[in-house]
Write an enzyme that holds these catalytic residues in place. Structure first.
Site, PDB file in Angstrom:
ATOM      1  N   GLU A 174      42.086  35.115  40.830  1.00  0.00           N
ATOM      2  CA  GLU A 174      41.160  36.107  41.391  1.00  0.00           C
ATOM      3  C   GLU A 174      41.883  37.182  42.208  1.00  0.00           C
ATOM      4  OE1 GLU A 174      37.868  34.008  43.254  1.00  0.00           O
ATOM      5  OE2 GLU A 174      37.230  33.193  41.337  1.00  0.00           O
ATOM      6  N   GLU A 184      37.253  29.272  35.065  1.00  0.00           N
ATOM      7  CA  GLU A 184      36.703  28.610  36.259  1.00  0.00           C
ATOM      8  C   GLU A 184      35.206  28.829  36.392  1.00  0.00           C
ATOM      9  OE1 GLU A 184      38.854  29.065  40.111  1.00  0.00           O
ATOM     10  OE2 GLU A 184      36.875  28.881  41.029  1.00  0.00           O
TER      11      GLU A 184
END
Ligand SMILES: *[C@@H]1O[C@H](CO)[C@@H](O)[C@H](O)[C@H]1NC(C)=O
Ligand SMILES: *[C@@H]1O[C@H](CO)[C@@H](O)[C@H](O)[C@H]1NC(C)=O
Ligand SMILES: *[C@@H]1O[C@H](CO)[C@@H](O)[C@H](O)[C@H]1NC(C)=O
Ligand SMILES: *[C@@H]1O[C@H](CO)[C@@H](O)[C@H](O)[C@H]1NC(C)=O
Length: 524
Positions: free
Chosen positions: A261, A366
């Site tokens: 991220e 994820e």
């Protein structure tokens, strides 16, 4: 002696007749709009499993069903008929094929390891078998965070000695040796029994704190200095070193992303480990340093390098920035995708990206439920969350995604441990007090895909027009077997008839119960 043989005979027969262990149901107070909530309890002596498919006769088809009210991957056998019993035709066209599937999986975080260790050895083994073993949901992927993330019990990297540019103090930690490696090896052994190799991939949540302008792993911030300066080279070496250390222990990875991220690192007050890279920074780092460093070592030269590893909203721009530069694109095999924006951002940008870059795969890396601050983190037996998983997997697969990887393989009763209390839900919840674990509805939602859509299956065309009913279909490499996964989000039952190939006079009539899903399998 005779008695002994008779006993054995009886046992063998018994096993054949009871081809599967059904769910040992535990009911909970329904939540989140559900009418019924139950999960399946497993312990040292018992766990439900999936009845093997076996050989499907040419006039037959098989469905596995899970529902809010009653079922968890229960098998139903059907026969094709010469007429549809409804006007809802689900049209399958295997002459139109799309992406090839890589597989499904979950993450071996420190938190997952803590929970595995909290259970007795037999229960722990049984838990891993639920993901990787025979008659399980057949995971082929495991994501392993590189050093700590929020699902750790502390903040650490593998090179916490400030100024150690040569990484002379680099070492793996107790977490690797006690919470990850033994379980990765067990999972590898289980997948090897199927004749496949477990695909492991990793990334760091942050560089060691001293390499960042913020001085700490926690919170955003970027590497000190120019992209591809001393700090960027040191972090690339740190990545390479991680793979080399695991290799020495007999564990080889399949893939890597430059950073978890990367956009989260824009926020200096981010609540846990994060680090900023923009699309341009990621491109330049891959092109100038990370790509050449990884391709230059025998241990890491074949790693699949995936860009992004962030929410839907970064695509297609992130891919455009990196793939429009051939010197960066040549190092990159695929793209990685997280799900946390999926309630607000449609999958359109993903479909656009995968069709624009057919040579680069897109892997969903994820997902979890219960992450909003106002939600109860663990909702035992909640069907709504299973539905959210199923819908998201269908949307992603229909958009060209090649696999879908869940977050923590197992968490505790409150959805942890997590050192910053960012607790969430998981497909399996450990109950250390009673040495049991709970298989949540999300486990079965994932299983409707992962247990039946095997690596190298290809997505095929499905046409259906039903309100709040979604589906996605696949063909096996043999060209004959079909797998259709259907999700009904309505409270009411829906009937439909499968027609495989236009003008076929063979119909598969199916009732899809209110709030349920079915995986339907047949041969053409
Ligand atoms: C790794 O190295 C650091 C610093 O040299 C040390 O404090 C730590 O105990 C080491 N960890 C292990 C597991 O050896
Ligand atoms: C997490 O929650 C515990 C218990 O409520 C509290 O003591 C601790 O300070 C919290 N930690 C963080 C980082 O919020
Ligand atoms: C865990 O076990 C305890 C003790 O039996 C029980 O009270 C609790 O409800 C269990 N948790 C779940 C999620 O089943
Ligand atoms: C169609 O056939 C299926 C399978 O036999 C059955 O379950 C379903 O109830 C039928 N639907 C209608 C509308 O008759």
């Amino acid at each position: 002696m005779l008695g002994f043989f008779v006993l054995l005979f009886v046992f063998a027969n018994f096993n054949e007749l009871t081809a599967r262990n059904p769910c040992a149901k535990q009911f909970y107070t329904p939540s989140g709009g559900d009418d019924v909530a139950f999960g399946c309890i497993c312990d040292a002596n018992y766990c439900d499993d999936i009845e093997p498919l076996g050989v499907i006769q040419s006039d037959a088809f098989v469905a596995y069903v899970s529902s809010e009210k009653a079922d968890r991957l229960d098998r139903i056998d059907y026969h094709f008929t010469g007429f549809p019993n409804t006007s809802n035709i689900v049209q399958i066209d295997a002459s139109k094929t799309y992406q090839k599937i890589f597989g499904f999986g979950g993450a071996m975080t420190d938190a997952a390891g803590v929970n595995l260790v909290s259970l007795s050895q037999p229960v722990r083994d049984r838990l891993l078998q639920q993901y990787y073993g025979p008659n399980s949901i057949d995971y082929r992927f495991t994501r392993v965070p590189m050093a700590s993330c929020d699902f750790s019990t502390r903040e650490y990297s593998y090179a916490d000695v400030a100024g150690d540019f040569d990484l002379v103090n680099f070492n793996l930690t107790q977490e690797d040796f006690q919470l990850k490696i033994p379980f990765i090896k067990q999972a590898q052994a289980l997948v090897a029994q199927l004749g496949d190799t477990l695909k492991l991939f990793t990334t760091a949540w942050s560089a060691p704190g001293w390499m960042k302008d913020s001085g700490s792993m926690k919170g955003g911030g970027r590497l000190i200095g120019e992209v591809n300066g001393k700090y960027y080279q040191t972090l690339a070496n740190y990545y390479k070193r991680f793979f080399e250390e695991y290799h020495k222990l007999g564990i080889d990875f399949w893939g890597v992303t430059p950073e978890n991220e990367p956009t989260a690192g824009l926020d200096p007050n981010y609540r846990w480990q994060a680090m900023y890279l923009s699309d341009e920074m990621e491109r330049d780092w891959i092109k100038g340093v990370l790509g050449p460093t990884l391709r230059g070592s025998d241990v890491t030269k074949d790693l699949k390098i995936m860009i992004g590893d962030d929410q839907r909203g970064i695509y297609p721009k992130w891919a455009d920035t990196i793939f429009s530069d051939p010197d960066a694109a040549k190092y990159v095999d695929g793209m990685a995708l997280h799900w946390y924006e999926d309630l607000f951002v449609s999958e359109k940008g993903i479909a656009e990206t995968t069709s624009k870059y057919p040579d680069k795969f897109m892997l969903a890396t994820e997902a979890c439920t219960g992450f909003f601050p106002w939600e109860q983190n663990v909702l035992p037996g909640n069907w709504k969350r299973a539905e959210m998983y199923a819908l998201d997997i269908i949307e992603d697969l229909r958009s060209g995604v090649v696999g879908w990887i869940d977050w923590n393989l197992v968490l505790d009763q409150i959805g942890g441990p997590n050192w910053v209390n960012n607790t969430v839900d998981a497909a399996i919840i450990a109950n250390a007090t009673v040495d049991q674990f709970l298989k949540q509805p999300m486990y079965y939602a994932l299983g409707h895909f992962s247990a039946f859509i095997k690596p190298d299956y290809k997505r095929i065309d499905v046409k259906l027009d039903l309100h709040q009913v979604d589906g996605v279909a696949f063909v096996a490499p043999d060209g004959k077997q079909r797998v259709l996964v259907m999700l009904n989000r309505n409270k009411n039952d829906v009937s439909f008839s499968i027609q495989d190939q236009k003008n076929s006079v063979r119909y598969g009539n199916v009732l899809l119960e209110g709030r349920s899903m079915k995986t339907i399998i047949w041969n053409m």
